[in-house]
Scaffold this active site. Sequence first.
Site, short mmCIF file in Angstrom:
data_model
loop_
_atom_site.label_atom_id
_atom_site.label_comp_id
_atom_site.label_asym_id
_atom_site.label_seq_id
_atom_site.Cartn_x
_atom_site.Cartn_y
_atom_site.Cartn_z
N VAL A 116 15.68 85.06 25.13
CA VAL A 116 14.85 84.65 23.99
C VAL A 116 13.57 83.98 24.48
O VAL A 116 12.48 84.20 23.92
CB VAL A 116 15.64 83.73 23.04
CG1 VAL A 116 14.72 83.12 21.98
CG2 VAL A 116 16.77 84.51 22.37
N GLU A 117 13.68 83.14 25.51
CA GLU A 117 12.52 82.38 25.98
C GLU A 117 11.42 83.27 26.56
O GLU A 117 10.25 83.15 26.20
CB GLU A 117 12.95 81.34 27.02
CG GLU A 117 13.68 80.15 26.44
CD GLU A 117 12.77 79.26 25.61
OE1 GLU A 117 11.55 79.25 25.84
OE2 GLU A 117 13.30 78.57 24.72
N THR A 118 11.79 84.12 27.50
CA THR A 118 10.76 84.88 28.24
C THR A 118 11.10 86.35 28.44
O THR A 118 10.50 87.00 29.29
CB THR A 118 10.51 84.25 29.63
OG1 THR A 118 11.74 84.26 30.38
CG2 THR A 118 10.00 82.83 29.52
N TYR A 309 15.95 79.92 15.96
CA TYR A 309 16.02 80.07 17.42
C TYR A 309 17.46 79.95 17.90
O TYR A 309 17.96 80.80 18.65
CB TYR A 309 15.15 79.01 18.09
CG TYR A 309 15.31 78.96 19.60
CD1 TYR A 309 14.47 79.68 20.43
CD2 TYR A 309 16.32 78.19 20.19
CE1 TYR A 309 14.62 79.64 21.81
CE2 TYR A 309 16.48 78.16 21.56
CZ TYR A 309 15.63 78.87 22.37
OH TYR A 309 15.80 78.84 23.74
#
Length: 324
Positions: A116-118, A309
């Site tokens: 999800v982050e990168t 998120y």
Amino acid sequence: MTPGAFAQRGKDRAEVAYGPRADVRAFAAEVASETGLDRARVERVLAGARFQPRVVALMSKPIVEPPKWFEYAPTFLTPSRVSDGVAWWRANDDALRRAEAKWGVPPEIVVAIVGVETNYGRLLGGFRVLDALATLAFDYPRRAPFFRGELKEFLLLAREQGFSPFTPKGSYAGAMGVPQFMPGSFRRYAVDFDGDTRIDLWTSGPDVVGSVANYLARHDWQPGGVTIAPAAIDPLARDGVLRKLDGGLSERRSLDAWAADGVRPSASLGTVDDPVGLLLLEEADGGSSTWIAGPNFYVVTRYNRSRLYATAVIRLAEAIRSAR
């Protein structure tokens, strides 16, 4: 100040260094006094920072209305994001096993956060961290105190890790590496998990794995604990229960308190520590689903406070584990 005014200020300042400014020099003196960093060196580093108008524009971008779950989720739950997660798991399997044994954090949760982050390291950000942090510390008044703190942490991190403060790139908010740690989180939670005596959150899979797992553990991850589970609401109590939700997530209460209001898990949760929350997710058919949000759900929100998120991480984790 409006985004338009910030943009104009950006045009005026875009080529202006921070070095001569009195507030920057005062900050350098403060940092040197508090940390023992050499004041002249801090001044030289800050003199090399450049105002980035796009950073301010991105931070100031208004959100007309928060997205609904069915609008937010598709970006992170694509078949490619799942299959790439399986591949990243395979590539880092040993580190993920060691991390689970050490901290009790399941591999799929670590993998999903990275996804999800990168997107597993594909989207690391293109701003010099020094520029982003200096811009927000000195030219974004609304959150200047926070970013001045992060700029100080970054200067300390550069000394501790032995890298040039002019080198790292990251997000427009100054988050760094595959797991997108802010400098303060990097210093507090990042670990050397590959044994090479340095911490590399850009290219070392084991360091990324260990750092994410340590972060979650330090924020009270419960091994084997509940993230989310379907909730059943007594139809006669539904309107009253939904009024307890603020932005799709309730305050945390005991399971007994929820039961008294007509809310129960749809299936056995096993052992779960109170308190728990109630989560609402907007579905594409116009309806909604409700979920018990267990303690580990709230741990994920310590990484990013958005309920969407945290849910995306959990759903992606489930999909990756199933695909593997």
